[in-house]
Design an enzyme around this catalytic site. Structure first.
Site, mmCIF file in Angstrom:
data_model
loop_
_atom_site.group_PDB
_atom_site.id
_atom_site.type_symbol
_atom_site.label_atom_id
_atom_site.label_comp_id
_atom_site.label_asym_id
_atom_site.label_seq_id
_atom_site.Cartn_x
_atom_site.Cartn_y
_atom_site.Cartn_z
ATOM 1 N N ASN A 283 11.976 -8.369 8.909
ATOM 2 C CA ASN A 283 13.387 -8.697 8.731
ATOM 3 C C ASN A 283 14.312 -7.637 9.317
ATOM 4 O O ASN A 283 14.187 -7.282 10.475
ATOM 5 C CB ASN A 283 13.675 -8.953 7.249
ATOM 6 C CG ASN A 283 12.828 -10.090 6.690
ATOM 7 O OD1 ASN A 283 12.508 -11.025 7.413
ATOM 8 N ND2 ASN A 283 12.441 -10.018 5.434
ATOM 9 N N GLY B 17 -8.586 -8.313 8.630
ATOM 10 C CA GLY B 17 -9.998 -8.263 8.989
ATOM 11 C C GLY B 17 -10.237 -8.057 10.472
ATOM 12 O O GLY B 17 -9.315 -7.941 11.282
#
Length: 628
Positions: free
Chosen positions: A494, A545
């Site tokens: 943001n 991951g």
């Protein structure tokens, strides 16, 4: 027709004017210096060397154009790309671009209409951000140097504040219009009599929380278009690094160190997510959202990643459903076909991979994923607590049942905030290889944060992620406070600006809080987050991951930085330490001294903030509280 004498005088005047112009810019002197400097070298490309020599005296590049466009992130959601164009040696040149990561606060089990509303809001926000970049910001930042990060960020902050005020004014006008409309549409028969309350139906029970808990703080409001601020700030930082011909991480480190170049740089340790325990699957376990691996500090980053990959392969084997392994005859026939066609047999497809790039599974109790990790490590000759460590993202804020006033850690199993603290103490004592808990409690349970830090602070890190999302509003909202914790996960989302992170990490460093740069759920292929983490001196980096391109790209960037620092002999070995929280007042400056705490009547009574006692991991610490 011009006479010969007049033409001669005109040419003579032009020559004198040209000579004065070149002398004024010291061109003859510079050319003489260049020729004298290059002649002993006798370069093969004389004109190339002349260009390089004279380019030192050219004007500094300035921003000439910003381009914003709508693109897709790694999960197919719309996000913002910002391109920076600069005027370099009288030509317009594209310098760099950045793609913002999308971030959503909508939980996984949200209703379809809630998800649709969030998607519409996200789409509107990206469209507004593109408009801001291409119009207002493009005009506002023109002719500024991309190396003037603080100046640019100040202007971006002022622009954002102006937009926030405009939004508030618009809301006030809308509320006033609605109030007038409500008054004009009211009829006497529809008006309720004062003092009368509607009676509840007989026999109907009203749900009451079993125990009063601090109410949930309202979600942080996100201004439509705020992506433009963060995207432009980061793009300017990348452009500044490109113009200065230095890596982005070094550019960020110079900003943080007030232009003092660091002699050595420490890489953040990766928190690699291996398991994503589905909270809303048919399985019972809800408490654990992510199980992450942290390599020991003695290993290089490359060695640590290779070790994590070995554990992941073994975990995939353990999670393979029984009866799915191909029969020997089938395997032989496939090999034969591959041999006959001259092609390699395709690798086994990865199944049930989460959007954050890790394996997905469901568990029925809290110990199950931990024992599974222990088994996978033991099978390949590794020992948890020595060769690898674990971190758990509890995401407890998603589990609170506000009717019961308790956390639902398993389907049908509830625990109060105090019981959660006892459970974590028992868990860490039983599994001492867990060295970090992320969001073990809601941010509102401040007393329990104090308690858990006092009980476990010397054994593992207690990290706030959801509890620290408001830190991006440090300069615009002063009515915030940080719960007692070991450190925070910061995300570049943001309206966050590069200068905000530089200032905030400096503040956290002074308070001995560890900083973790975290990757949002909706990640992009932009790898700037890694450079931010390295340049800001983050202790850990949380990227998800080792699957999915947008995640692996960042790990590759981290490996490249390690190789570059090692080559330059500026790589410093990581040093970790736990913090013991003592039950006494803290004499040093607290975050609450800089950030006023919330009103006392909105929070339960609190004990004094614990003092920090640092326990280094480089010296032999007590049992169950070390990293090898």
């Amino acid at each position: 027709m011009e006479s010969g004498g007049r033409r001669l005088r005109r040419l003579q005047g032009s020559r004198e004017e040209a000579a004065a112009y070149y002398r004024g810019h010291r061109v003859p002197q510079r050319l003489e210096e260049a020729l004298n400097a290059l002649f002993p070298q006798r370069p093969a490309d004389i004109y190339g060397e002349l260009a390089n020599y004279l380019s030192k005296f050219s004007k500094a590049p300035v921003i000439c154009k910003l381009v914003g466009r709508k693109v897709l992130d790694g999960v197919g959601q719309p996000t913002l790309e910002v391109e920076i164009y600069c005027r370099v040696k009288n030509y317009e040149k594209r310098i760099c671009s950045t793609v913002m990561s999308s971030h959503s606060q909508i939980p996984e089990n949200a209703l379809p209409e809630t998800t649709e509303a969030d998607e519409k809001e996200r789409n509107d926000s990206v469209n507004t951000a593109v408009e801001w970049v291409n119009e207002s910001l493009n005009t506002m930042l023109r002719d500024l140097k991309p190396t003037e990060q603080c100046k640019v960020d100040k202007m971006l902050g002022e622009y954002f504040t102006k937009k926030v005020e405009e939004k508030k004014e618009t809301q006030k006008q809308e509320e006033a219009a609605e109030a007038i409309l409500a008054l004009t549409s009211c009829t006497p028969s529809a008006t309720a009599l004062p003092g009368k309350k509607k009676a509840a139906k007989p026999g109907k029970k009203v749900a009451v929380a079993e125990r009063t808990i601090p109410p949930a703080e309202p979600a942080e409001s996100v201004l439509c278009g705020s992506l433009a601020i963060g995207g432009t700030s980061l793009a300017i930082a990348k452009a500044g690094a490109t113009i200065s011909r230095i890596p982005l991480y070094l550019h960020i480190a110079l900003l943080k160190g007030n232009q003092d170049s660091p002699k050595e740089i420490t890489l953040p340790l990766p928190m690699v997510t291996l398991l994503n325990c589905e909270k809303f699957s048919p399985a019972k376990l809800k408490l654990v959202k992510e199980v992450m691996l942290i390599p020991p500090v003695q290993l290089s980053l490359k060695q640590g990643i290779e070790r994590v990959l070995d554990i992941q392969k073994e975990m995939m084997r353990l999670l393979e459903p029984p009866g799915k392994a191909p029969s020997p005859q089938l395997a032989d026939s496939k090999k034969g076909r591959a041999h006959n066609t001259g092609k390699k047999a395709p690798p086994r497809a990865l199944k049930r991979i989460s959007h954050i790039g890790c394996l997905m599974t469901g568990c029925d109790n809290l110990e199950q994923p931990l024992l599974l990790m222990q088994t996978a490590c033991n099978n390949i000759g590794l020992e948890l607590g020595t060769d690898m460590y674990l971190a758990i993202n509890c995401a407890a804020h998603e589990l609170m049942d506000y009717v019961k006033g308790k956390y639902e850690i398993l389907t049908g199993t509830f625990k109060s905030p105090d019981e959660m603290v006892d459970m974590y103490v028992e868990l860490i004592n039983k599994f001492p290889f867990i060295i970090a808990l992320i969001d073990p409690l809601r941010k509102e349970d401040r007393q329990q944060w104090n308690n858990i830090c006092c009980n476990l602070g010397s054994k593992c890190y207690l990290i706030a992620e959801d509890a620290a999302t408001y830190l991006s509003k440090l300069k615009t909202d002063q009515d915030i406070n940080l719960p007692t914790c070991s450190g925070v996960v910061l995300k570049y989302i943001n309206q966050t600006k590069v200068s905000d992170l530089v200032e905030l990490t400096g503040l956290l460093d002074g308070q001995r809080h560890i900083t973790i740069l975290g990757s949002p759920d909706g990640e992009s292929s932009d790898d700037s987050l890694v450079d931010l983490a390295v340049g800001l001196g983050a202790r850990f980096i949380k990227l998800g991951g080792l699957s999915r391109g947008e995640r692996v790209t960042k790990y590759n960037r981290l490996l490249a930085i390690e190789e570059e620092l090692a080559k330059n002999r500026t790589l410093r070995e990581a040093h970790l330490e736990f913090v013991a929280f003592a039950e006494e007042s803290q004499p040093e400056k607290q975050l609450s001294d800089v950030i006023p705490p919330p009103k006392q009547d909105s929070l339960p009574p609190q004990r004094s903030q614990p003092a920090l006692q640092v326990r280094s991991l480089s010296a032999p610490p007590p049992e169950n509280s070390t990293l090898t």
